[in-house]
Write a protein that holds these residues in place. Structure first.
Motif, PDB file in Angstrom:
ATOM      1  N   PHE A 187       0.813  -1.218   0.000  1.00 21.23           N
ATOM      2  CA  PHE A 187       0.000   0.000   0.000  1.00 21.23           C
ATOM      3  C   PHE A 187       0.849   1.272   0.000  1.00 21.23           C
ATOM      4  CE2 PHE A 187       0.814  -0.903   4.414  1.00 21.23           C
ATOM      5  CZ  PHE A 187       0.961   0.343   5.011  1.00 21.23           C
ATOM      6  N   LEU A 188       2.147   1.155   0.300  1.00 23.31           N
ATOM      7  CA  LEU A 188       3.032   2.322   0.298  1.00 23.31           C
ATOM      8  C   LEU A 188       3.837   2.462  -0.997  1.00 23.31           C
ATOM      9  CD1 LEU A 188       4.488   2.273   3.946  1.00 23.31           C
ATOM     10  CD2 LEU A 188       2.787   3.853   2.997  1.00 23.31           C
ATOM     11  N   ARG A 189       3.718   1.487  -1.877  1.00 22.12           N
ATOM     12  CA  ARG A 189       4.552   1.500  -3.082  1.00 22.12           C
ATOM     13  C   ARG A 189       4.317   2.703  -3.982  1.00 22.12           C
ATOM     14  NH1 ARG A 189       4.872  -4.998  -4.624  1.00 22.12           N
ATOM     15  NH2 ARG A 189       6.065  -5.569  -2.729  1.00 22.12           N
ATOM     16  N   PRO A 190       3.087   3.176  -4.180  1.00 23.79           N
ATOM     17  CA  PRO A 190       2.925   4.390  -5.007  1.00 23.79           C
ATOM     18  C   PRO A 190       3.690   5.588  -4.442  1.00 23.79           C
ATOM     19  CG  PRO A 190       0.824   3.264  -4.759  1.00 23.79           C
ATOM     20  CD  PRO A 190       1.778   2.595  -3.821  1.00 23.79           C
ATOM     21  N   ILE A 191       3.655   5.740  -3.109  1.00 18.12           N
ATOM     22  CA  ILE A 191       4.401   6.834  -2.488  1.00 18.12           C
ATOM     23  C   ILE A 191       5.904   6.623  -2.680  1.00 18.12           C
ATOM     24  CG2 ILE A 191       4.895   8.016  -0.306  1.00 18.12           C
ATOM     25  CD1 ILE A 191       2.118   7.142   0.642  1.00 18.12           C
ATOM     26  N   TYR A 192       6.341   5.372  -2.508  1.00 16.80           N
ATOM     27  CA  TYR A 192       7.758   5.049  -2.671  1.00 16.80           C
ATOM     28  C   TYR A 192       8.230   5.372  -4.087  1.00 16.80           C
ATOM     29  CZ  TYR A 192      12.022   2.285  -3.094  1.00 16.80           C
ATOM     30  OH  TYR A 192      13.315   1.878  -3.340  1.00 16.80           O
ATOM     31  N   ILE A 193       7.438   5.040  -5.092  1.00 17.21           N
ATOM     32  CA  ILE A 193       7.827   5.297  -6.479  1.00 17.21           C
ATOM     33  C   ILE A 193       8.009   6.792  -6.728  1.00 17.21           C
ATOM     34  CG2 ILE A 193       7.008   5.197  -8.873  1.00 17.21           C
ATOM     35  CD1 ILE A 193       5.704   2.494  -8.159  1.00 17.21           C
ATOM     36  N   VAL A 194       7.113   7.592  -6.188  1.00 13.69           N
ATOM     37  CA  VAL A 194       7.223   9.047  -6.344  1.00 13.69           C
ATOM     38  C   VAL A 194       8.480   9.562  -5.651  1.00 13.69           C
ATOM     39  CG1 VAL A 194       6.170  11.268  -5.766  1.00 13.69           C
ATOM     40  CG2 VAL A 194       4.741   9.391  -6.603  1.00 13.69           C
ATOM     41  N   CYS A 195       8.721   9.096  -4.421  1.00 12.97           N
ATOM     42  CA  CYS A 195       9.917   9.519  -3.680  1.00 12.97           C
ATOM     43  C   CYS A 195      11.190   9.109  -4.416  1.00 12.97           C
ATOM     44  CB  CYS A 195       9.906   8.918  -2.278  1.00 12.97           C
ATOM     45  SG  CYS A 195       8.620   9.554  -1.198  1.00 12.97           S
ATOM     46  N   ARG A 196      11.199   7.875  -4.926  1.00 17.98           N
ATOM     47  CA  ARG A 196      12.378   7.399  -5.651  1.00 17.98           C
ATOM     48  C   ARG A 196      12.630   8.227  -6.899  1.00 17.98           C
ATOM     49  NH1 ARG A 196      12.125   1.345  -7.752  1.00 17.98           N
ATOM     50  NH2 ARG A 196      10.701   2.364  -9.225  1.00 17.98           N
ATOM     51  N   TYR A 197      11.570   8.604  -7.593  1.00 15.19           N
ATOM     52  CA  TYR A 197      11.706   9.427  -8.798  1.00 15.19           C
ATOM     53  C   TYR A 197      12.397  10.753  -8.476  1.00 15.19           C
ATOM     54  CZ  TYR A 197      10.332  12.621 -12.549  1.00 15.19           C
ATOM     55  OH  TYR A 197      10.342  13.558 -13.547  1.00 15.19           O
ATOM     56  N   PHE A 198      11.949  11.410  -7.402  1.00 12.20           N
ATOM     57  CA  PHE A 198      12.550  12.696  -7.057  1.00 12.20           C
ATOM     58  C   PHE A 198      13.983  12.535  -6.556  1.00 12.20           C
ATOM     59  CE2 PHE A 198       8.092  14.160  -7.018  1.00 12.20           C
ATOM     60  CZ  PHE A 198       8.245  15.296  -7.805  1.00 12.20           C
ATOM     61  N   LEU A 199      14.255  11.467  -5.804  1.00 14.60           N
ATOM     62  CA  LEU A 199      15.622  11.234  -5.334  1.00 14.60           C
ATOM     63  C   LEU A 199      16.567  10.967  -6.505  1.00 14.60           C
ATOM     64  CD1 LEU A 199      14.912   9.047  -2.174  1.00 14.60           C
ATOM     65  CD2 LEU A 199      15.899  11.349  -2.198  1.00 14.60           C
ATOM     66  N   GLU A 200      16.060  10.252  -7.522  1.00 14.67           N
ATOM     67  CA  GLU A 200      16.886   9.991  -8.710  1.00 14.67           C
ATOM     68  C   GLU A 200      17.184  11.281  -9.461  1.00 14.67           C
ATOM     69  OE1 GLU A 200      16.985   6.945 -12.543  1.00 14.67           O
ATOM     70  OE2 GLU A 200      15.295   6.926 -11.152  1.00 14.67           O
ATOM     71  N   ARG A 201      16.167  12.129  -9.624  1.00 12.16           N
ATOM     72  CA  ARG A 201      16.378  13.423 -10.289  1.00 12.16           C
ATOM     73  C   ARG A 201      17.403  14.265  -9.527  1.00 12.16           C
ATOM     74  NH1 ARG A 201      12.154  15.439 -13.563  1.00 12.16           N
ATOM     75  NH2 ARG A 201      13.476  17.297 -13.701  1.00 12.16           N
ATOM     76  N   LEU A 202      17.277  14.277  -8.210  1.00 10.60           N
ATOM     77  CA  LEU A 202      18.204  15.050  -7.392  1.00 10.60           C
ATOM     78  C   LEU A 202      19.622  14.502  -7.485  1.00 10.60           C
ATOM     79  CD1 LEU A 202      16.019  15.606  -4.199  1.00 10.60           C
ATOM     80  CD2 LEU A 202      16.762  17.371  -5.819  1.00 10.60           C
ATOM     81  N   PHE A 203      19.751  13.172  -7.508  1.00  7.15           N
ATOM     82  CA  PHE A 203      21.079  12.572  -7.597  1.00  7.15           C
ATOM     83  C   PHE A 203      21.792  13.002  -8.876  1.00  7.15           C
ATOM     84  CE2 PHE A 203      23.827   9.199  -9.245  1.00  7.15           C
ATOM     85  CZ  PHE A 203      24.770   9.125  -8.237  1.00  7.15           C
ATOM     86  N   PHE A 204      21.103  12.925 -10.010  1.00  6.45           N
ATOM     87  CA  PHE A 204      21.757  13.294 -11.266  1.00  6.45           C
ATOM     88  C   PHE A 204      22.022  14.799 -11.342  1.00  6.45           C
ATOM     89  CE2 PHE A 204      20.405   9.062 -12.695  1.00  6.45           C
ATOM     90  CZ  PHE A 204      21.564   8.659 -13.335  1.00  6.45           C
ATOM     91  N   ARG A 205      21.155  15.611 -10.724  1.00  8.53           N
ATOM     92  CA  ARG A 205      21.430  17.046 -10.675  1.00  8.53           C
ATOM     93  C   ARG A 205      22.684  17.321  -9.847  1.00  8.53           C
ATOM     94  NH1 ARG A 205      17.684  21.313  -7.543  1.00  8.53           N
ATOM     95  NH2 ARG A 205      18.949  20.460  -5.850  1.00  8.53           N
ATOM     96  N   ASP A 206      22.793  16.645  -8.692  1.00  8.60           N
ATOM     97  CA  ASP A 206      23.966  16.823  -7.848  1.00  8.60           C
ATOM     98  C   ASP A 206      25.230  16.345  -8.564  1.00  8.60           C
ATOM     99  OD1 ASP A 206      22.328  17.788  -5.829  1.00  8.60           O
ATOM    100  OD2 ASP A 206      22.139  15.833  -4.853  1.00  8.60           O
ATOM    101  N   LEU A 207      25.125  15.221  -9.256  1.00  7.09           N
ATOM    102  CA  LEU A 207      26.287  14.675  -9.952  1.00  7.09           C
ATOM    103  C   LEU A 207      26.801  15.636 -11.021  1.00  7.09           C
ATOM    104  CD1 LEU A 207      27.984  12.039  -9.942  1.00  7.09           C
ATOM    105  CD2 LEU A 207      26.548  11.237 -11.819  1.00  7.09           C
ATOM    106  N   SER A 208      25.910  16.431 -11.605  1.00  4.35           N
ATOM    107  CA  SER A 208      26.334  17.378 -12.646  1.00  4.35           C
ATOM    108  C   SER A 208      27.243  18.480 -12.106  1.00  4.35           C
ATOM    109  CB  SER A 208      25.095  17.998 -13.320  1.00  4.35           C
ATOM    110  OG  SER A 208      24.419  18.878 -12.428  1.00  4.35           O
TER     111      SER A 208
END
Length: 378
Positions: free
Chosen positions: A142-163
């Motif tokens: 029941f928490l997976r939809p929230i997890y997917i959204v959180c993971r999406y934003f963390l991934e975007r942030l990671f690649f922004r930081d890596l740049s």
């Protein structure tokens, strides 16, 4: 420390995500800070991590977050740490060179524009890359939809930081390939060092009155400690000393499994300085993790003159030479292969041990420091 390093006045910071365990990434960062005479910071330092070998680099030790927040829910912890690294690390602006370790890369936006920004990837974020599906399936349905959204934003942030990163360092050829595959970026390999005065073949040897094999990696299913326990359940004629930490992720479950076998002897070290004596006294160290990026356990054991039974995958192939300083079993670590390796090592231990220490001379602290001097361009 060379005079060229001492003469320079640049301020250097090693910023790690957190010091929770007495783990190899934690020891590595302490040695890195020591070699560079750097300050060292992390979101928090647990009581157990403070008990690691002495760090005498002379710099400051900094923390800025609470250990308890979100610890038992890993993805909640990641969100909390991402927030703290972004909004509680303005002190990084004081430094001319900042080495961001693992999730501490989230602080890169707080560094000065003219600072040298280095990302030391001891591993890539597992929940985003190589263990993405495994982390997903651990989340309640029941928490997976929230997890997917959180993971999406963390991934975007990671690649922004890596740049914003100037240079990427990593600890093994295997991980260098992974970084290129997942991010498209090149990385410089700096193998972890082993303190060969501390992890020496000379000194006291633990003697419980019987010959034993040793495991001293975290009690974790990802380290395949369950497989090690199963293998020794089948061999009541052999003994295993199982060293563990208070914060090991799967401690209670795995200790419960081990308690059914009288030939498995769990030990919690109150004094981490005793670890080398346990390594020296062992027939061999058992180290069969999944997808280990490098594996300090292997080189620390070999430095003590103790061979290693490892798994033929990822970073362990860079340190364990099958038939020379240890034995490599197939990558899925079948019980039958472990059983044969135990017998072979028990019968021919000296053949492997004679090559152990000499095989890790290239991982000495002096080699490590010279390489740092060369690539950091002081």
């Amino acid at each position: 420390m060379s005079s060229s390093m001492q003469e320079k006045q640049e301020k250097v910071l090693v910023l790690h995500d957190f010091f929770l365990y007495r783990g190899w990434a934690e020891r590595y960062n302490l040695m890195l800070a020591d070699a560079l005479c750097a300050d060292i910071a992390a979101s928090f330092w647990s009581d157990e991590a403070r008990g690691m070998m002495v760090w005498d680099g002379g710099g400051k030790r900094i923390s800025f977050a609470r250990e308890s927040i979100g610890w038992w829910i890993p993805w909640l912890r990641q969100l909390y740490l991402a927030f703290k690294f972004r909004f509680s690390t303005w002190f990084v602006r004081e430094y001319d060179t900042v080495i961001f370790s693992n999730d501490a890369i989230a602080s890169v936006g707080n560094a000065r524009n003219d600072a040298k920004k280095i990302f030391f990837a001891h591993s890539l974020p597992r929940y985003l890359f190589d263990r993405r599906e495994e982390y997903y399936h651990k989340v309640p349905f029941f928490l997976r939809p929230i997890y997917i959204v959180c993971r999406y934003f963390l991934e975007r942030l990671f690649f922004r930081d890596l740049s914003h990163i100037d240079t990427i360092w990593t600890n093994s050829e295997q991980l260098r390939v992974q970084i290129k595959h997942y991010t498209g970026r090149d990385a410089e390999v700096i193998h972890p060092p082993v303190n060969q005065l501390y992890f020496s073949q000379d000194g006291l040897r633990y003697d419980p009155g019987f010959r034993y094999f040793l495991s001293f990696s975290k009690l974790s299913y990802f380290k395949r400690i369950d497989r090690v326990i199963d293998a020794f359940e089948r061999r009541p004629d052999l003994h295993l000393v199982l060293i563990y930490g208070e914060r090991d992720p799967d401690r209670d479950e795995l200790l419960a499994r081990a308690s059914a076998s009288p030939n498995i002897h769990p030990v919690r070290l109150e004094d981490n300085n005793l670890l080398p004596s346990y390594i020296r006294g062992a027939i061999a160290t058992i180290f069969i993790p999944k997808h280990e990026d490098f594996g300090m356990v292997a080189i620390e054991s070999l430095s003590c003159g103790t061979p290693v039974i490892g798994v033929n995958e990822w970073g362990l192939r860079e340190t364990i030479q099958d038939g020379v300083n240890g034995i490599l079993v197939p990558e899925w670590a079948p019980i039958e292969s472990l059983d044969r390796a135990f017998t072979q090592m028990t019968e021919s231990r000296e053949r492997y041990a004679k090559n152990a220490r000499s095989s890790v001379k290239c991982f000495g602290l002096d080699v490590f420091t010279r390489k740092l001097e060369k690539i950091i361009h002081w």
